[in-house]
Motif scaffolding. Structure first.
Motif, PDB file in Angstrom:
ATOM      1  N   ILE A 116      47.833  30.042  43.971  1.00  0.00           N
ATOM      2  CA  ILE A 116      49.235  29.817  43.622  1.00  0.00           C
ATOM      3  C   ILE A 116      49.498  28.325  43.482  1.00  0.00           C
ATOM      4  CG2 ILE A 116      51.625  30.106  44.377  1.00  0.00           C
ATOM      5  CD1 ILE A 116      50.813  32.711  45.719  1.00  0.00           C
ATOM      6  N   GLU A 117      48.938  27.542  44.362  1.00  0.00           N
ATOM      7  CA  GLU A 117      49.127  26.094  44.283  1.00  0.00           C
ATOM      8  C   GLU A 117      48.598  25.511  42.974  1.00  0.00           C
ATOM      9  OE1 GLU A 117      50.606  23.853  46.252  1.00  0.00           O
ATOM     10  OE2 GLU A 117      51.236  25.306  47.765  1.00  0.00           O
ATOM     11  N   THR A 118      47.563  26.132  42.418  1.00  0.00           N
ATOM     12  CA  THR A 118      46.970  25.599  41.194  1.00  0.00           C
ATOM     13  C   THR A 118      47.511  26.259  39.931  1.00  0.00           C
ATOM     14  OG1 THR A 118      45.055  27.072  41.473  1.00  0.00           O
ATOM     15  CG2 THR A 118      44.862  24.835  42.331  1.00  0.00           C
ATOM     16  N   GLY A 119      48.584  27.047  40.061  1.00  0.00           N
ATOM     17  CA  GLY A 119      49.290  27.491  38.876  1.00  0.00           C
ATOM     18  C   GLY A 119      49.442  28.979  38.657  1.00  0.00           C
ATOM     19  N   MET A 120      48.766  29.824  39.435  1.00  0.00           N
ATOM     20  CA  MET A 120      48.937  31.262  39.265  1.00  0.00           C
ATOM     21  C   MET A 120      50.325  31.661  39.755  1.00  0.00           C
ATOM     22  SD  MET A 120      46.570  34.408  40.721  1.00  0.00           S
ATOM     23  CE  MET A 120      45.148  33.949  39.727  1.00  0.00           C
ATOM     24  N   THR A 121      51.029  32.486  38.986  1.00  0.00           N
ATOM     25  CA  THR A 121      52.337  32.940  39.460  1.00  0.00           C
ATOM     26  C   THR A 121      52.155  33.812  40.701  1.00  0.00           C
ATOM     27  OG1 THR A 121      52.349  34.896  38.049  1.00  0.00           O
ATOM     28  CG2 THR A 121      53.336  32.902  37.143  1.00  0.00           C
ATOM     29  N   GLU A 122      53.166  33.817  41.529  1.00  0.00           N
ATOM     30  CA  GLU A 122      53.092  34.542  42.798  1.00  0.00           C
ATOM     31  C   GLU A 122      52.739  36.013  42.587  1.00  0.00           C
ATOM     32  OE1 GLU A 122      57.047  33.726  43.997  1.00  0.00           O
ATOM     33  OE2 GLU A 122      56.591  31.734  44.773  1.00  0.00           O
ATOM     34  N   SER A 123      53.436  36.640  41.656  1.00  0.00           N
ATOM     35  CA  SER A 123      53.223  38.076  41.468  1.00  0.00           C
ATOM     36  C   SER A 123      51.916  38.385  40.761  1.00  0.00           C
ATOM     37  CB  SER A 123      54.404  38.698  40.725  1.00  0.00           C
ATOM     38  OG  SER A 123      55.529  38.753  41.577  1.00  0.00           O
ATOM     39  N   ARG A 124      51.402  37.462  39.942  1.00  0.00           N
ATOM     40  CA  ARG A 124      50.065  37.667  39.385  1.00  0.00           C
ATOM     41  C   ARG A 124      49.033  37.640  40.504  1.00  0.00           C
ATOM     42  NH1 ARG A 124      49.148  40.047  34.940  1.00  0.00           N
ATOM     43  NH2 ARG A 124      50.130  38.537  33.555  1.00  0.00           N
ATOM     44  N   TRP A 125      49.250  36.768  41.478  1.00  0.00           N
ATOM     45  CA  TRP A 125      48.348  36.713  42.630  1.00  0.00           C
ATOM     46  C   TRP A 125      48.448  38.002  43.446  1.00  0.00           C
ATOM     47  CZ3 TRP A 125      49.286  36.661  47.956  1.00  0.00           C
ATOM     48  CH2 TRP A 125      48.186  36.326  48.753  1.00  0.00           C
ATOM     49  N   VAL A 126      49.664  38.488  43.664  1.00  0.00           N
ATOM     50  CA  VAL A 126      49.839  39.746  44.394  1.00  0.00           C
ATOM     51  C   VAL A 126      49.156  40.883  43.637  1.00  0.00           C
ATOM     52  CG1 VAL A 126      51.533  41.452  45.158  1.00  0.00           C
ATOM     53  CG2 VAL A 126      51.939  39.020  45.577  1.00  0.00           C
ATOM     54  N   GLU A 127      49.350  40.939  42.338  1.00  0.00           N
ATOM     55  CA  GLU A 127      48.707  41.961  41.511  1.00  0.00           C
ATOM     56  C   GLU A 127      47.196  41.933  41.693  1.00  0.00           C
ATOM     57  OE1 GLU A 127      49.853  42.922  37.163  1.00  0.00           O
ATOM     58  OE2 GLU A 127      48.215  41.472  37.012  1.00  0.00           O
ATOM     59  N   LYS A 128      46.636  40.749  41.747  1.00  0.00           N
ATOM     60  CA  LYS A 128      45.184  40.613  41.941  1.00  0.00           C
ATOM     61  C   LYS A 128      44.762  41.152  43.300  1.00  0.00           C
ATOM     62  CE  LYS A 128      41.595  37.021  41.998  1.00  0.00           C
ATOM     63  NZ  LYS A 128      41.345  35.566  41.887  1.00  0.00           N
ATOM     64  N   GLN A 129      45.545  40.880  44.323  1.00  0.00           N
ATOM     65  CA  GLN A 129      45.199  41.379  45.658  1.00  0.00           C
ATOM     66  C   GLN A 129      45.293  42.901  45.726  1.00  0.00           C
ATOM     67  OE1 GLN A 129      44.115  38.751  47.602  1.00  0.00           O
ATOM     68  NE2 GLN A 129      44.767  37.648  45.744  1.00  0.00           N
ATOM     69  N   LEU A 130      46.302  43.459  45.075  1.00  0.00           N
ATOM     70  CA  LEU A 130      46.532  44.902  45.132  1.00  0.00           C
ATOM     71  C   LEU A 130      45.605  45.680  44.196  1.00  0.00           C
ATOM     72  CD1 LEU A 130      50.443  45.056  45.195  1.00  0.00           C
ATOM     73  CD2 LEU A 130      48.879  45.299  47.143  1.00  0.00           C
ATOM     74  N   GLY A 131      45.114  45.008  43.162  1.00  0.00           N
ATOM     75  CA  GLY A 131      44.286  45.700  42.187  1.00  0.00           C
ATOM     76  C   GLY A 131      45.075  46.667  41.322  1.00  0.00           C
ATOM     77  N   HIS A 132      46.360  46.363  41.109  1.00  0.00           N
ATOM     78  CA  HIS A 132      47.213  47.248  40.311  1.00  0.00           C
ATOM     79  C   HIS A 132      48.324  46.406  39.684  1.00  0.00           C
ATOM     80  CE1 HIS A 132      50.070  50.423  39.257  1.00  0.00           C
ATOM     81  NE2 HIS A 132      49.086  51.293  39.417  1.00  0.00           N
ATOM     82  N   PRO A 133      48.704  46.692  38.431  1.00  0.00           N
ATOM     83  CA  PRO A 133      49.799  45.930  37.817  1.00  0.00           C
ATOM     84  C   PRO A 133      51.085  46.025  38.630  1.00  0.00           C
ATOM     85  CG  PRO A 133      48.657  47.246  36.169  1.00  0.00           C
ATOM     86  CD  PRO A 133      48.125  47.677  37.503  1.00  0.00           C
ATOM     87  N   VAL A 134      51.850  44.950  38.616  1.00  0.00           N
ATOM     88  CA  VAL A 134      53.124  44.936  39.334  1.00  0.00           C
ATOM     89  C   VAL A 134      54.232  44.450  38.422  1.00  0.00           C
ATOM     90  CG1 VAL A 134      51.959  44.467  41.531  1.00  0.00           C
ATOM     91  CG2 VAL A 134      52.980  42.568  40.249  1.00  0.00           C
ATOM     92  N   VAL A 135      55.447  44.782  38.816  1.00  0.00           N
ATOM     93  CA  VAL A 135      56.666  44.242  38.224  1.00  0.00           C
ATOM     94  C   VAL A 135      57.331  43.390  39.296  1.00  0.00           C
ATOM     95  CG1 VAL A 135      58.952  44.794  37.311  1.00  0.00           C
ATOM     96  CG2 VAL A 135      56.983  46.212  36.684  1.00  0.00           C
ATOM     97  N   LYS A 136      57.744  42.179  38.922  1.00  0.00           N
ATOM     98  CA  LYS A 136      58.406  41.305  39.897  1.00  0.00           C
ATOM     99  C   LYS A 136      59.918  41.485  39.800  1.00  0.00           C
ATOM    100  CE  LYS A 136      58.612  36.547  41.607  1.00  0.00           C
ATOM    101  NZ  LYS A 136      57.602  36.472  42.656  1.00  0.00           N
ATOM    102  N   ALA A 137      60.523  41.832  40.929  1.00  0.00           N
ATOM    103  CA  ALA A 137      61.976  42.014  40.987  1.00  0.00           C
ATOM    104  C   ALA A 137      62.446  41.889  42.433  1.00  0.00           C
ATOM    105  CB  ALA A 137      62.371  43.382  40.426  1.00  0.00           C
ATOM    106  N   PHE A 138      63.738  41.722  42.613  1.00  0.00           N
ATOM    107  CA  PHE A 138      64.386  41.655  43.938  1.00  0.00           C
ATOM    108  C   PHE A 138      64.009  40.397  44.726  1.00  0.00           C
ATOM    109  CE2 PHE A 138      64.028  46.348  43.309  1.00  0.00           C
ATOM    110  CZ  PHE A 138      65.381  46.665  43.323  1.00  0.00           C
ATOM    111  N   ASN A 139      63.293  39.449  44.135  1.00  0.00           N
ATOM    112  CA  ASN A 139      62.830  38.314  44.936  1.00  0.00           C
ATOM    113  C   ASN A 139      63.879  37.224  45.088  1.00  0.00           C
ATOM    114  OD1 ASN A 139      62.293  37.541  42.047  1.00  0.00           O
ATOM    115  ND2 ASN A 139      61.672  35.636  43.047  1.00  0.00           N
ATOM    116  N   GLY A 140      64.919  37.241  44.251  1.00  0.00           N
ATOM    117  CA  GLY A 140      65.843  36.123  44.257  1.00  0.00           C
ATOM    118  C   GLY A 140      67.251  36.473  44.691  1.00  0.00           C
ATOM    119  N   ILE A 141      67.436  37.608  45.359  1.00  0.00           N
ATOM    120  CA  ILE A 141      68.757  37.986  45.856  1.00  0.00           C
ATOM    121  C   ILE A 141      68.732  38.005  47.379  1.00  0.00           C
ATOM    122  CG2 ILE A 141      68.225  40.474  45.699  1.00  0.00           C
ATOM    123  CD1 ILE A 141      71.224  40.910  45.051  1.00  0.00           C
TER     124      ILE A 141
END
Length: 219
Positions: A105-130
């Motif tokens: 993440i520090e070197t430029g990967m978006t947070e949710s792309r990193w999470v997707e990589k850890q989970l091994g499944h595509p994700v949708v990013k939502a609810f993070n900014g409320i």
């Protein structure tokens, strides 16, 4: 709709409250075991389960745990989801406040792309900014002037629409924020984050965001 929620902190707990109130069949889990969720289950009618059971049969799985905890989620976490299930990541990277340094993440990967990589499944990013409390108090009927909108980023258009439709049920407009690699625009420190804007305001704020991660959100 059958919904699994993995993480029962502020966001996960309040989504459990709202989604059960809307009539959804909600299973909720945390890292400490279902017995620690007895009060939330009694309050809401949700089913408290183990982490590895939360996704079973679910049409939507919401992963809402601290970033630092994502690599420690159990193997097989998402096994048994309903065909075509949508996985939602609500997380944010707080290196100084909570998570420590995550190099990718520090070197430029978006947070949710990193999470997707850890989970091994595509994700949708939502609810993070409320703010979590606003999930309980700020939802309004569709068409209400000034209705709060939330950005929704992901690579699968159909999956994003599922999340946008869920937001509408909760009393919020959803704004398509592009693909997952564009989700940096809604990360902490960007103009849309925590701003409670309407749909047009969200679009403007996303457009105004700059790629450089703000200093407060770098390790």
């Amino acid at each position: 709709m059958k919904i699994g929620i993995i993480g029962a902190g502020n966001i996960g707990g309040n989504l459990t409250r709202r989604l059960t109130a809307l009539g959804h069949d909600v299973s909720v889990a945390n890292s400490r075991g279902p017995e620690t969720l007895a009060d939330l289950a009694a309050e809401t009618g949700a089913t408290a389960v183990r982490n590895t059971d939360a996704a079973k049969g679910a049409e939507i799985v919401i992963v809402t745990v601290p970033e630092k905890a994502v690599p420690d989620l159990p193997a097989g976490l998402l096994e048994g989801m309903a065909p075509g299930a949508v996985v939602v990541d609500t997380g944010n990277y707080y290196p100084r406040q909570r998570d420590g340094r995550i190099d990718e993440i520090e070197t430029g990967m978006t947070e949710s792309r990193w999470v997707e990589k850890q989970l091994g499944h595509p994700v949708v990013k939502a609810f993070n900014g409320i703010y979590a409390a606003h999930l309980l108090t700020h939802g309004k009927p569709a068409g209400t002037p000034g209705r709060i909108a939330l950005p929704v980023a992901g690579d699968d258009e159909a999956a994003k629409q599922v999340v946008i439709d869920l937001l509408d049920q909760l009393g919020f407009d959803g704004v398509d924020a592009g693909g997952l690699d564009d989700s940096w625009r809604q990360q902490p420190g960007r103009p849309v984050y925590g701003a409670d804007l309407d749909a047009e305001g969200v679009r403007r704020a996303l457009a105004q965001a700059t790629p450089q991660r703000p200093a407060d959100f770098r390790a």
